[in-house]
Scaffold this motif. Structure first.
Motif, PDB file in Angstrom:
ATOM      1  N   UNK A 129       0.846  -0.926   0.309  1.00 40.70           N
ATOM      2  CA  UNK A 129      -0.108   0.061  -0.070  1.00 40.70           C
ATOM      3  C   UNK A 129       0.990   1.096   0.374  1.00 40.70           C
ATOM      4  N   UNK A 130       0.524   2.019  -0.190  1.00 40.02           N
ATOM      5  CA  UNK A 130       1.285   3.706  -0.658  1.00 40.02           C
ATOM      6  C   UNK A 130       1.338   4.547   0.757  1.00 40.02           C
ATOM      7  N   UNK A 131       2.508   5.596   0.563  1.00 38.76           N
ATOM      8  CA  UNK A 131       2.062   5.974   2.066  1.00 38.76           C
ATOM      9  C   UNK A 131       1.253   6.856   2.440  1.00 38.76           C
ATOM     10  N   UNK A 132       0.515   6.511   3.385  1.00 42.76           N
ATOM     11  CA  UNK A 132      -0.622   7.307   3.802  1.00 42.76           C
ATOM     12  C   UNK A 132      -1.560   6.078   3.579  1.00 42.76           C
ATOM     13  N   UNK A 133      -1.850   5.184   2.900  1.00 43.19           N
ATOM     14  CA  UNK A 133      -2.551   4.402   2.922  1.00 43.19           C
ATOM     15  C   UNK A 133      -3.458   3.833   4.328  1.00 43.19           C
ATOM     16  N   UNK A 134      -3.115   4.392   5.404  1.00 41.25           N
ATOM     17  CA  UNK A 134      -3.943   3.177   7.263  1.00 41.25           C
ATOM     18  C   UNK A 134      -3.443   4.275   7.675  1.00 41.25           C
ATOM     19  N   UNK A 135      -2.915   5.794   7.393  1.00 40.50           N
ATOM     20  CA  UNK A 135      -2.644   6.889   8.264  1.00 40.50           C
ATOM     21  C   UNK A 135      -4.015   6.942   9.146  1.00 40.50           C
ATOM     22  N   UNK A 163      -6.601  16.708  14.141  1.00 40.73           N
ATOM     23  CA  UNK A 163      -4.825  16.824  15.485  1.00 40.73           C
ATOM     24  C   UNK A 163      -4.116  16.030  14.015  1.00 40.73           C
ATOM     25  N   UNK A 164      -4.562  14.873  13.154  1.00 42.19           N
ATOM     26  CA  UNK A 164      -4.272  14.767  11.992  1.00 42.19           C
ATOM     27  C   UNK A 164      -4.374  15.392  11.230  1.00 42.19           C
ATOM     28  N   UNK A 165      -4.748  15.554  10.511  1.00 39.47           N
ATOM     29  CA  UNK A 165      -4.888  17.538   9.316  1.00 39.47           C
ATOM     30  C   UNK A 165      -4.106  18.217   9.392  1.00 39.47           C
ATOM     31  N   UNK A 166      -3.352  18.520  11.654  1.00 40.34           N
ATOM     32  CA  UNK A 166      -1.888  19.527  11.270  1.00 40.34           C
ATOM     33  C   UNK A 166      -0.982  18.166  11.216  1.00 40.34           C
ATOM     34  N   UNK A 167      -0.986  16.864  11.773  1.00 39.68           N
ATOM     35  CA  UNK A 167      -0.010  16.435  11.758  1.00 39.68           C
ATOM     36  C   UNK A 167       0.636  16.146   9.754  1.00 39.68           C
TER      37      UNK A 167
END
Length: 65
Positions: free
Chosen positions: A34-40, A54-58
């Motif tokens: 899977x690509x980077x960030x696919x499961x973030x 919080x995740x958007x800020x990261x």
């Protein structure tokens, strides 16, 4: 022992091939991963309970993909 596998974001990757080869059910590599960030979101929000903001800020700070 090694094989080239197409990767959508990276072109072609050199990966370890399937170790066991059976005559009736030969193994194969189906995809490169899977690509980077696919499961973030699933991990940070779903499993760790972080807020979407919080995740958007990261993401904005390029801490996570």
């Amino acid at each position: 022992m090694l094989t080239r596998v197409p990767a959508p974001d990276l072109g072609e990757l050199l990966m370890q091939n399937v170790l066991w080869r059976m005559s009736e059910t030969p193994g194969r590599i189906r995809f490169s991963g899977r690509g980077p960030g696919a499961d973030t979101d699933e991990v940070l929000i779903g499993e760790l309970g972080m807020a979407s903001a919080e995740v958007d800020a990261l993401r904005e700070r390029r801490v996570v993909a």
